[in-house]
Design a protein around this motif. Sequence first.
Motif, PDB file in Angstrom:
ATOM      1  N   VAL A   7      22.739 -31.909 -44.692  1.00 35.60           N
ATOM      2  CA  VAL A   7      22.749 -32.247 -43.263  1.00 35.60           C
ATOM      3  C   VAL A   7      22.245 -31.075 -42.407  1.00 35.60           C
ATOM      4  N   PHE A   8      22.586 -29.861 -42.770  1.00 37.67           N
ATOM      5  CA  PHE A   8      22.124 -28.720 -41.958  1.00 37.67           C
ATOM      6  C   PHE A   8      20.627 -28.469 -42.170  1.00 37.67           C
ATOM      7  N   CYS A   9      20.130 -28.711 -43.378  1.00 39.62           N
ATOM      8  CA  CYS A   9      18.677 -28.616 -43.585  1.00 39.62           C
ATOM      9  C   CYS A   9      17.955 -29.666 -42.735  1.00 39.62           C
ATOM     10  N   LYS A  10      18.565 -30.858 -42.627  1.00 41.72           N
ATOM     11  CA  LYS A  10      17.948 -31.914 -41.810  1.00 41.72           C
ATOM     12  C   LYS A  10      17.911 -31.503 -40.337  1.00 41.72           C
ATOM     13  N   ILE A  11      18.962 -30.840 -39.860  1.00 42.95           N
ATOM     14  CA  ILE A  11      18.968 -30.344 -38.470  1.00 42.95           C
ATOM     15  C   ILE A  11      17.859 -29.301 -38.307  1.00 42.95           C
ATOM     16  N   ILE A  12      17.749 -28.389 -39.261  1.00 43.34           N
ATOM     17  CA  ILE A  12      16.717 -27.340 -39.191  1.00 43.34           C
ATOM     18  C   ILE A  12      15.318 -27.960 -39.140  1.00 43.34           C
ATOM     19  N   PHE A  30      23.739 -24.160 -33.528  1.00 44.63           N
ATOM     20  CA  PHE A  30      23.906 -25.430 -32.815  1.00 44.63           C
ATOM     21  C   PHE A  30      25.386 -25.737 -32.621  1.00 44.63           C
ATOM     22  N   LYS A  31      25.647 -26.706 -31.736  1.00 43.36           N
ATOM     23  CA  LYS A  31      27.028 -27.064 -31.406  1.00 43.36           C
ATOM     24  C   LYS A  31      27.649 -27.874 -32.536  1.00 43.36           C
ATOM     25  N   ASP A  32      28.893 -27.524 -32.898  1.00 46.21           N
ATOM     26  CA  ASP A  32      29.609 -28.310 -33.900  1.00 46.21           C
ATOM     27  C   ASP A  32      29.892 -29.705 -33.339  1.00 46.21           C
ATOM     28  N   LEU A  33      29.694 -30.692 -34.192  1.00 47.93           N
ATOM     29  CA  LEU A  33      29.889 -32.100 -33.810  1.00 47.93           C
ATOM     30  C   LEU A  33      31.338 -32.401 -33.436  1.00 47.93           C
ATOM     31  N   GLU A  34      32.278 -31.704 -34.072  1.00 49.60           N
ATOM     32  CA  GLU A  34      33.706 -31.917 -33.801  1.00 49.60           C
ATOM     33  C   GLU A  34      34.338 -30.578 -33.430  1.00 49.60           C
ATOM     34  N   LEU A  41      30.305 -23.181 -32.123  1.00 58.82           N
ATOM     35  CA  LEU A  41      28.919 -23.193 -32.592  1.00 58.82           C
ATOM     36  C   LEU A  41      28.882 -22.941 -34.089  1.00 58.82           C
ATOM     37  N   LEU A  42      27.801 -23.366 -34.710  1.00 49.02           N
ATOM     38  CA  LEU A  42      27.574 -23.081 -36.131  1.00 49.02           C
ATOM     39  C   LEU A  42      26.255 -22.325 -36.243  1.00 49.02           C
ATOM     40  N   ALA A  43      26.311 -21.168 -36.879  1.00 50.41           N
ATOM     41  CA  ALA A  43      25.095 -20.392 -37.137  1.00 50.41           C
ATOM     42  C   ALA A  43      24.724 -20.587 -38.596  1.00 50.41           C
ATOM     43  N   ILE A  87      33.868 -18.186 -41.974  1.00 52.41           N
ATOM     44  CA  ILE A  87      32.956 -18.698 -43.009  1.00 52.41           C
ATOM     45  C   ILE A  87      33.827 -19.322 -44.089  1.00 52.41           C
ATOM     46  N   ASN A  88      33.902 -20.648 -44.111  1.00 50.09           N
ATOM     47  CA  ASN A  88      34.687 -21.316 -45.146  1.00 50.09           C
ATOM     48  C   ASN A  88      33.923 -21.271 -46.463  1.00 50.09           C
ATOM     49  N   GLN A  89      34.652 -20.979 -47.542  1.00 47.49           N
ATOM     50  CA  GLN A  89      34.054 -20.838 -48.867  1.00 47.49           C
ATOM     51  C   GLN A  89      34.818 -21.682 -49.869  1.00 47.49           C
ATOM     52  N   ALA A  93      39.271 -23.664 -48.918  1.00 46.55           N
ATOM     53  CA  ALA A  93      39.007 -23.329 -47.508  1.00 46.55           C
ATOM     54  C   ALA A  93      38.653 -24.577 -46.705  1.00 46.55           C
ATOM     55  N   GLY A  94      38.450 -25.690 -47.405  1.00 47.82           N
ATOM     56  CA  GLY A  94      38.073 -26.923 -46.718  1.00 47.82           C
ATOM     57  C   GLY A  94      36.597 -27.000 -46.374  1.00 47.82           C
ATOM     58  N   GLN A  95      35.769 -26.254 -47.103  1.00 48.01           N
ATOM     59  CA  GLN A  95      34.316 -26.321 -46.832  1.00 48.01           C
ATOM     60  C   GLN A  95      33.819 -27.734 -47.091  1.00 48.01           C
ATOM     61  N   THR A  96      33.131 -28.300 -46.101  1.00 48.34           N
ATOM     62  CA  THR A  96      32.637 -29.679 -46.238  1.00 48.34           C
ATOM     63  C   THR A  96      31.116 -29.757 -46.281  1.00 48.34           C
ATOM     64  N   VAL A  97      30.453 -28.757 -45.715  1.00 49.36           N
ATOM     65  CA  VAL A  97      28.986 -28.738 -45.754  1.00 49.36           C
ATOM     66  C   VAL A  97      28.572 -27.522 -46.592  1.00 49.36           C
ATOM     67  N   PHE A  98      27.841 -27.782 -47.652  1.00 48.83           N
ATOM     68  CA  PHE A  98      27.538 -26.733 -48.618  1.00 48.83           C
ATOM     69  C   PHE A  98      26.172 -26.095 -48.354  1.00 48.83           C
ATOM     70  N   LEU A 100      25.508 -22.518 -46.307  1.00 49.97           N
ATOM     71  CA  LEU A 100      26.293 -21.445 -45.682  1.00 49.97           C
ATOM     72  C   LEU A 100      26.204 -21.510 -44.156  1.00 49.97           C
ATOM     73  N   HIS A 101      27.343 -21.395 -43.496  1.00 45.09           N
ATOM     74  CA  HIS A 101      27.355 -21.420 -42.036  1.00 45.09           C
ATOM     75  C   HIS A 101      28.491 -20.567 -41.517  1.00 45.09           C
ATOM     76  N   ILE A 102      28.246 -20.012 -40.355  1.00 40.98           N
ATOM     77  CA  ILE A 102      29.249 -19.180 -39.686  1.00 40.98           C
ATOM     78  C   ILE A 102      29.740 -19.952 -38.463  1.00 40.98           C
ATOM     79  N   HIS A 103      31.030 -20.273 -38.442  1.00 38.87           N
ATOM     80  CA  HIS A 103      31.614 -20.880 -37.248  1.00 38.87           C
ATOM     81  C   HIS A 103      31.795 -19.796 -36.193  1.00 38.87           C
ATOM     82  N   ILE A 104      31.374 -20.087 -34.966  1.00 42.25           N
ATOM     83  CA  ILE A 104      31.606 -19.197 -33.825  1.00 42.25           C
ATOM     84  C   ILE A 104      32.522 -19.958 -32.871  1.00 42.25           C
TER      85      ILE A 104
END
Length: 113
Positions: A7-12, A30-34, A41-43, A87-89, A93-98, A100-104
């Motif tokens: 999904v993040f590659c599709k956004i890119i 970009f802005k987190d959907l939830e 934000l997600l970097a 950074i959920n790993q 940690a509950g990582q749902t999108v595989f 790598l992303h940094i939550h801000i």
Amino acid sequence: MLDGKCVFCKIIKGEIPAGIVYEDDKMCVFKDLEPKAKVHLLAVPKTHFKLLAEMGEEEKNILAYMLGKIPAIAAENGCGNGYRLIINQGDDAGQTVFHLHIHILGGEQLGDL
Ligand code: AMP
Ligand code: ZN
């Protein structure tokens, strides 16, 4: 390298819409959907890899580059009074999108977690 199913590659690639607040040749923010805070934000790097444990030299350089850019991006997006990076790993940690992303997180006083 991007992953066609991610999904993040599709956004890119611009294949699905997102509230992009910053983009350059190495990263996208970009802005987190939830959102879990007033500002959430997600970097993401513009190369697909899952985990910190998978990083080679190139990925480490991109991550360092992203960390260098984040303070200004956070300040410009309402986190001038402080922010939290997460950074959920992996599963615990509950990582749902595989990808790598940094939550801000910021824009308000954050709780303990
Ligand atoms: P994580 O639990 O660390 O894997 O976080 C993944 C984050 O991605 C979650 O906070 C989701 O709300 C967010 N997310 C999932 N899909 C999208 C999307 N299409 N656009 C923006 N954020 C998303
Ligand atoms: Zn990806």
